[in-house]
Design an enzyme around this catalytic site. Sequence first.
Site, short mmCIF file in Angstrom:
data_model
loop_
_atom_site.label_atom_id
_atom_site.label_comp_id
_atom_site.label_asym_id
_atom_site.label_seq_id
_atom_site.Cartn_x
_atom_site.Cartn_y
_atom_site.Cartn_z
N TYR A 174 16.52 14.99 21.52
CA TYR A 174 16.60 13.57 21.85
C TYR A 174 18.01 13.23 22.32
O TYR A 174 18.20 12.47 23.27
CB TYR A 174 16.23 12.72 20.62
CG TYR A 174 14.82 12.97 20.14
CD1 TYR A 174 13.75 12.30 20.69
CD2 TYR A 174 14.57 13.88 19.11
CE1 TYR A 174 12.45 12.53 20.25
CE2 TYR A 174 13.28 14.12 18.67
CZ TYR A 174 12.23 13.45 19.25
OH TYR A 174 10.94 13.68 18.83
N ASN A 213 4.86 7.94 24.85
CA ASN A 213 4.34 8.68 25.99
C ASN A 213 2.81 8.63 25.96
O ASN A 213 2.20 9.12 25.02
CB ASN A 213 4.83 10.13 25.92
CG ASN A 213 4.16 11.04 26.92
OD1 ASN A 213 3.62 10.59 27.92
ND2 ASN A 213 4.19 12.33 26.63
N CYS A 261 6.16 15.71 25.66
CA CYS A 261 6.97 15.15 24.59
C CYS A 261 7.08 16.11 23.40
O CYS A 261 8.02 16.03 22.61
CB CYS A 261 6.45 13.79 24.16
SG CYS A 261 4.70 13.76 23.72
N HIS A 262 6.13 17.04 23.29
CA HIS A 262 6.17 18.02 22.19
C HIS A 262 7.35 18.97 22.32
O HIS A 262 7.72 19.62 21.35
CB HIS A 262 4.86 18.79 22.12
CG HIS A 262 4.56 19.60 23.35
ND1 HIS A 262 4.01 19.03 24.48
CD2 HIS A 262 4.74 20.92 23.62
CE1 HIS A 262 3.87 19.98 25.40
NE2 HIS A 262 4.31 21.13 24.90
N GLU A 315 3.29 27.95 23.91
CA GLU A 315 4.22 28.19 25.01
C GLU A 315 5.17 29.35 24.72
O GLU A 315 6.05 29.64 25.52
CB GLU A 315 5.03 26.93 25.30
CG GLU A 315 4.17 25.79 25.81
CD GLU A 315 4.95 24.55 26.18
OE1 GLU A 315 6.15 24.68 26.54
OE2 GLU A 315 4.38 23.46 26.12
#
Length: 175
Positions: free
Chosen positions: A98, A125, A133-134, A160
């Site tokens: 962030y 979002n 956003c994850h 991922e």
Amino acid sequence: MIYTAHYTSPLGGMTLMSDGTALIALDFDEQKYLLEGLETNRQQKSLPVCEETCHWLDLYFSGNEPDFMPPLAPAGTAFQQSVWEILRTIPYGTTTTYGAIAKRLEQDTGKRMSAQAVGGAVGRNPISIIIPCHRVIGSDGSLTGYAGGLDKKEYLLRTEGIVLPKMPCRTPRNA
């Protein structure tokens, strides 16, 4: 008119919403912000954008990085839009914080920005996973708030190939 479609992911049902041309919302069925601010006149209909989004999700959940983007039209404030644009630049298989997003916004606008303000925009979002956003984590590497639940955030990151540190998850103070 808002058009809806459904997708069954490994993490549970997801609702897709479209204005007829672009995806305007995508989230897990239990997502608390999913319907916020969207008109109540809805019709379930499979549209090309919904089929394209489902194909994108099929690729993603099979562990592959999709090489295309369905048309997106998330509604939000100018500040939220600027945060969501930055989210879209976070590469598959990587994370950011962030604070790093706040610094980038400061560089872009010349205005001081707080990580908390960024967190608020990230949390609003409307197009989960595709606007990733994850991929935003705490400055100490911890998993912080995810409206779909931290278990889902962890699953998405592992999908991922992101190796997570062995540390407890944190929830934001306002959760």
